[in-house]
Design a protein around this motif. Structure first.
Motif, PDB file in Angstrom:
ATOM      1  N   PRO A 153       0.799  -1.236   0.000  1.00  0.00           N
ATOM      2  CA  PRO A 153       0.000   0.000   0.000  1.00  0.00           C
ATOM      3  C   PRO A 153       0.832   1.288   0.000  1.00  0.00           C
ATOM      4  CG  PRO A 153      -0.931  -1.575   1.540  1.00  0.00           C
ATOM      5  CD  PRO A 153       0.374  -2.150   1.064  1.00  0.00           C
ATOM      6  N   GLU A 154       1.925   1.318   0.752  1.00  0.00           N
ATOM      7  CA  GLU A 154       2.754   2.525   0.805  1.00  0.00           C
ATOM      8  C   GLU A 154       3.332   2.845  -0.573  1.00  0.00           C
ATOM      9  OE1 GLU A 154       3.097  -0.148   2.817  1.00  0.00           O
ATOM     10  OE2 GLU A 154       2.349   0.669   4.714  1.00  0.00           O
ATOM     11  N   GLU A 155       3.709   1.800  -1.299  1.00  0.00           N
ATOM     12  CA  GLU A 155       4.256   1.982  -2.650  1.00  0.00           C
ATOM     13  C   GLU A 155       3.162   2.488  -3.595  1.00  0.00           C
ATOM     14  OE1 GLU A 155       5.515  -1.082  -6.088  1.00  0.00           O
ATOM     15  OE2 GLU A 155       6.653  -1.317  -4.216  1.00  0.00           O
ATOM     16  N   ILE A 156       1.972   1.948  -3.482  1.00  0.00           N
ATOM     17  CA  ILE A 156       0.849   2.376  -4.324  1.00  0.00           C
ATOM     18  C   ILE A 156       0.542   3.847  -4.055  1.00  0.00           C
ATOM     19  CG2 ILE A 156      -1.596   2.004  -4.851  1.00  0.00           C
ATOM     20  CD1 ILE A 156      -1.083  -0.965  -3.864  1.00  0.00           C
ATOM     21  N   ALA A 157       0.491   4.237  -2.783  1.00  0.00           N
ATOM     22  CA  ALA A 157       0.221   5.642  -2.432  1.00  0.00           C
ATOM     23  C   ALA A 157       1.333   6.548  -2.976  1.00  0.00           C
ATOM     24  CB  ALA A 157       0.096   5.786  -0.924  1.00  0.00           C
ATOM     25  N   GLY A 158       2.560   6.086  -2.911  1.00  0.00           N
ATOM     26  CA  GLY A 158       3.670   6.861  -3.450  1.00  0.00           C
ATOM     27  C   GLY A 158       3.551   7.061  -4.942  1.00  0.00           C
ATOM     28  N   ARG A 159       3.207   5.987  -5.663  1.00  0.00           N
ATOM     29  CA  ARG A 159       3.024   6.101  -7.113  1.00  0.00           C
ATOM     30  C   ARG A 159       1.878   7.052  -7.435  1.00  0.00           C
ATOM     31  NH1 ARG A 159       3.502   0.289  -7.216  1.00  0.00           N
ATOM     32  NH2 ARG A 159       1.329   0.163  -7.864  1.00  0.00           N
ATOM     33  N   ALA A 160       0.810   6.980  -6.631  1.00  0.00           N
ATOM     34  CA  ALA A 160      -0.334   7.875  -6.859  1.00  0.00           C
ATOM     35  C   ALA A 160       0.063   9.332  -6.647  1.00  0.00           C
ATOM     36  CB  ALA A 160      -1.490   7.491  -5.940  1.00  0.00           C
ATOM     37  N   ALA A 161       0.789   9.620  -5.564  1.00  0.00           N
ATOM     38  CA  ALA A 161       1.218  10.992  -5.284  1.00  0.00           C
ATOM     39  C   ALA A 161       2.118  11.507  -6.402  1.00  0.00           C
ATOM     40  CB  ALA A 161       1.928  11.058  -3.940  1.00  0.00           C
ATOM     41  N   THR A 162       3.035  10.673  -6.859  1.00  0.00           N
ATOM     42  CA  THR A 162       3.941  11.069  -7.949  1.00  0.00           C
ATOM     43  C   THR A 162       3.163  11.331  -9.225  1.00  0.00           C
ATOM     44  OG1 THR A 162       5.776   9.828  -6.971  1.00  0.00           O
ATOM     45  CG2 THR A 162       5.929  10.332  -9.329  1.00  0.00           C
ATOM     46  N   ALA A 163       2.221  10.455  -9.549  1.00  0.00           N
ATOM     47  CA  ALA A 163       1.426  10.615 -10.769  1.00  0.00           C
ATOM     48  C   ALA A 163       0.574  11.878 -10.713  1.00  0.00           C
ATOM     49  CB  ALA A 163       0.554   9.385 -10.998  1.00  0.00           C
ATOM     50  N   LEU A 164       0.010  12.178  -9.556  1.00  0.00           N
ATOM     51  CA  LEU A 164      -0.801  13.391  -9.406  1.00  0.00           C
ATOM     52  C   LEU A 164       0.054  14.636  -9.568  1.00  0.00           C
ATOM     53  CD1 LEU A 164      -3.067  12.420  -6.383  1.00  0.00           C
ATOM     54  CD2 LEU A 164      -3.860  12.940  -8.710  1.00  0.00           C
ATOM     55  N   ASP A 165       1.286  14.572  -9.124  1.00  0.00           N
ATOM     56  CA  ASP A 165       2.178  15.725  -9.168  1.00  0.00           C
ATOM     57  C   ASP A 165       2.695  15.982 -10.576  1.00  0.00           C
ATOM     58  OD1 ASP A 165       3.342  17.810  -7.664  1.00  0.00           O
ATOM     59  OD2 ASP A 165       5.280  16.777  -7.739  1.00  0.00           O
ATOM     60  N   ALA A 166       2.655  14.953 -11.426  1.00  0.00           N
ATOM     61  CA  ALA A 166       3.208  15.075 -12.786  1.00  0.00           C
ATOM     62  C   ALA A 166       2.351  15.947 -13.677  1.00  0.00           C
ATOM     63  CB  ALA A 166       3.358  13.691 -13.413  1.00  0.00           C
TER      64      ALA A 166
END
Length: 166
Positions: A153-166
């Motif tokens: 889950p922590e990795e998924i949340a990290g990918r989501a935050a990165t994708a939103l920031d892009a």
């Protein structure tokens, strides 16, 4: 500094919305709301009995979530909500125009396995087929990103935050 957005973590049951949502909110430094808390008792009883909700069941629920999102405009927030159909996402956007979506996606077998391991949730795995049947993935004209649910889950949340920031 950017104005914080309201993010809806969406997807079929079992993708981890309730797990990833709070982790994403923590990363973004905004409050989290659980969409299941917006369901009226009659809807929870219906799903607990293995009966899928219909649109008439969902409109008041979506309106309540949209109201929460509208109240967080300019402040930011993360809310989980299946938001399976475009019409549901349109309704949320009508209430809160700046909302963005994180669509949690994944292999059906993985999602079904995860549903089989969770305890105390009113949504039975038998309704997964109805969830996939109703799913209309995000379209290119919708603000949001798709994130695969493979991994912790922590990795998924990290990918989501990165994708939103892009």
């Amino acid at each position: 500094m950017r104005t914080p957005h309201v993010v809806v973590v969406m997807g079929v049951a079992g993708t981890g919305k309730t797990t990833v949502g709070p982790l994403l909110a923590a990363r973004l430094g905004v409050p989290y709301a659980e969409a299941d808390d917006f369901h009226p008792p009659a809807s929870i009883a219906k799903m607990s009995a293995g009966v899928p909700l219909d649109d008439d069941d969902r409109w008041p629920w979506l309106d309540a979530i949209g109201g929460w999102a509208a109240g967080r405009a300019g402040l930011g927030g993360v809310v989980s909500c299946s938001a399976l159909k475009r019409s549901y996402r349109d309704r949320l956007r009508a209430a809160a125009p700046g909302v963005a979506f994180v669509h949690l996606t994944g292999d059906r077998a993985l999602i079904e396995d995860r549903m089989g391991h969770r305890r105390g949730h009113f949504m039975p795995a038998t309704l997964l087929d109805s969830q996939f049947a109703a799913l209309q993935p995000l379209q290119p004209d919708e603000a949001g990103v798709a994130v695969d649910v493979a991994g912790p889950p922590e990795e998924i949340a990290g990918r989501a935050a990165t994708a939103l920031d892009a």
